[in-house]
Write a protein that holds these residues in place. Sequence first.
Motif, short mmCIF file in Angstrom:
data_model
loop_
_atom_site.label_atom_id
_atom_site.label_comp_id
_atom_site.label_asym_id
_atom_site.label_seq_id
_atom_site.Cartn_x
_atom_site.Cartn_y
_atom_site.Cartn_z
N LEU A 1 0.82 -1.22 0.00
CA LEU A 1 0.00 0.00 0.00
C LEU A 1 0.85 1.27 0.00
O LEU A 1 0.55 2.22 -0.73
N THR A 2 1.90 1.31 0.80
CA THR A 2 2.71 2.54 0.85
C THR A 2 3.38 2.79 -0.50
O THR A 2 3.43 3.94 -0.97
N LYS A 3 3.90 1.74 -1.14
CA LYS A 3 4.56 1.91 -2.43
C LYS A 3 3.58 2.37 -3.49
O LYS A 3 3.86 3.30 -4.27
N GLN A 4 2.41 1.72 -3.56
CA GLN A 4 1.42 2.09 -4.57
C GLN A 4 0.89 3.50 -4.34
O GLN A 4 0.62 4.23 -5.30
N THR A 5 0.76 3.89 -3.08
CA THR A 5 0.32 5.26 -2.78
C THR A 5 1.34 6.27 -3.27
O THR A 5 1.00 7.29 -3.88
N ASP A 6 2.61 6.01 -3.02
CA ASP A 6 3.66 6.91 -3.48
C ASP A 6 3.68 7.01 -5.00
O ASP A 6 3.80 8.11 -5.57
N MET A 7 3.53 5.88 -5.67
CA MET A 7 3.52 5.88 -7.14
C MET A 7 2.31 6.65 -7.67
O MET A 7 2.41 7.41 -8.64
N ALA A 8 1.15 6.46 -7.02
CA ALA A 8 -0.06 7.17 -7.45
C ALA A 8 0.09 8.67 -7.27
O ALA A 8 -0.37 9.46 -8.11
N LEU A 9 0.73 9.09 -6.19
CA LEU A 9 0.91 10.52 -5.92
C LEU A 9 1.78 11.19 -6.98
O LEU A 9 1.68 12.40 -7.20
N HIS A 10 2.61 10.41 -7.64
CA HIS A 10 3.47 10.96 -8.68
C HIS A 10 2.89 10.78 -10.08
O HIS A 10 3.55 11.04 -11.08
N SER A 11 1.65 10.32 -10.14
CA SER A 11 0.99 10.14 -11.44
C SER A 11 0.12 11.34 -11.77
O SER A 11 -0.17 12.18 -10.92
N THR A 12 -0.28 11.42 -13.02
CA THR A 12 -1.19 12.48 -13.47
C THR A 12 -2.58 11.90 -13.64
O THR A 12 -2.78 11.03 -14.51
N PRO A 13 -3.55 12.32 -12.84
CA PRO A 13 -4.89 11.72 -12.91
C PRO A 13 -5.61 12.09 -14.21
O PRO A 13 -5.36 13.15 -14.80
N THR A 14 -6.50 11.20 -14.63
CA THR A 14 -7.27 11.41 -15.85
C THR A 14 -8.75 11.23 -15.54
O THR A 14 -9.15 10.23 -14.95
N SER A 15 -9.56 12.18 -15.94
CA SER A 15 -11.00 12.09 -15.73
C SER A 15 -11.62 11.14 -16.73
O SER A 15 -11.17 11.03 -17.87
N PHE A 16 -12.66 10.42 -16.30
CA PHE A 16 -13.35 9.45 -17.14
C PHE A 16 -14.84 9.77 -17.10
O PHE A 16 -15.48 9.62 -16.07
N GLN A 17 -15.41 10.24 -18.22
CA GLN A 17 -16.82 10.61 -18.29
C GLN A 17 -17.42 10.05 -19.57
O GLN A 17 -17.73 10.80 -20.50
N PRO A 18 -17.60 8.74 -19.62
CA PRO A 18 -18.07 8.09 -20.86
C PRO A 18 -19.57 8.32 -21.08
O PRO A 18 -20.26 8.92 -20.25
N ALA A 19 -20.05 7.80 -22.18
CA ALA A 19 -21.49 7.84 -22.46
C ALA A 19 -22.26 7.18 -21.32
O ALA A 19 -21.85 6.14 -20.81
N GLY A 20 -23.35 7.80 -20.91
CA GLY A 20 -24.15 7.27 -19.81
C GLY A 20 -23.75 7.84 -18.46
O GLY A 20 -24.34 7.48 -17.44
N TRP A 21 -22.75 8.73 -18.45
CA TRP A 21 -22.31 9.36 -17.20
C TRP A 21 -22.63 10.85 -17.24
O TRP A 21 -21.83 11.68 -16.82
N GLN A 22 -23.82 11.17 -17.73
CA GLN A 22 -24.22 12.58 -17.84
C GLN A 22 -25.32 12.96 -16.85
O GLN A 22 -25.80 14.09 -16.86
#
Length: 379
Positions: free
Chosen positions: A342-363
């Motif tokens: 968990l600590t390693k994955q959290t650190d890796m996630a903190l250094h990532s660039t998040p991407t929004s996901f709003q596909p069809a049906g999510w309006q």
Amino acid sequence: MPSTVADKKIVDLVFGTRPNIIKAAALYAAWQERRTKCPFSLRLIDTGQHWDDTLSHNQRVALGLPEPACNLGVGPMLEKQRQRSNARPFGREAVITSTQNAYEHILQTAPPAASIAIGDVNGSVGIARGAVKHLIPVFHLEAGLRGGCDAIAEEANRHELDHICSYLWAPDETAQTNLQNEHIPATKITVTGNIMIDALLRFSPTKPPQAPTALTQNTILATLHRAENLASPARFNEILTAIFKIAQDHPIVWPLHPRTRSLLEQSGRFNEISGNICLLPALAYPEFMTYLKQAKLVITDSGGILEECAYLGKRTVILRPQTERPHAMAHCGFRHAEPHGLTKQTDMALHSTPTSFQPAGWQGNAAIRMLEDITSRLF
């Protein structure tokens, strides 16, 4: 002249757990806005599977959901039985059977034209079994999700609900494909879109209120409630160790499910909680969304929260080996973690660039499609 509410057929909208209250509230609010034109009325039934005020009453009030027409009281009833016999916590079949029996009493005296069972909880299976036994059509809201073997009870519930319910509301094409791969007729399936996005757009604050002391944009939001993470003391302790370590460098806001709080108190590790960890009670949905919107990262074992994280583009670490929402994983770069990682994955996630996901049906139109589907199929 339009018919009055008293003249209309009844459709039961059944909930009983915190996530299903949120979904029911979104559907009920859409029905309220269209009730004069709808050929049916929604009757609210609470199974009582979650009876703690923080998970049930407070949640319902915060979302504007009225007092239900009936509360089956399944949770308190089973808890009393358990305390009298000093037995272990009640299991899946006990909840399902008790819910079915309680619901059948209603069906014998005031049967609806149809019932709506939500999600993958035990109470929904009991509702569906009871309705099917009495030849009442059942709509499964959130059909077709498949998550593999980690959430054993939930996966069994999803499969049973999808195979016994009359009509299936799939949130997306992936769920639709899952159902068709199990040879369920296409005529039973409607792709409605995602009701949790309806709830997010309808109920989450657009402007955060006065920020609590713990609320900053540098906060990690943590949630933990699944039996797979709580049942094993060794696994739970490993999760605590990881969270305490992460808190050395990052402030954590942690709303506690009542079961999680009880286990934390029993663990003897309260003295290790630093000032960088803010423990909160389980939060009503609008307040919880305030924290989620402000968080820089989310650590969770929830399923539904993943959809809000995906829509908002939040860095997310999932404390489960698999998820029933793989579309969010694929598009948003969410990370799975076992406690030791968990600590390693959290650190890796903190250094990532998040991407929004709003596909069809999510309006935010899923509830409208559900109301239209009931109307076209039954009235």
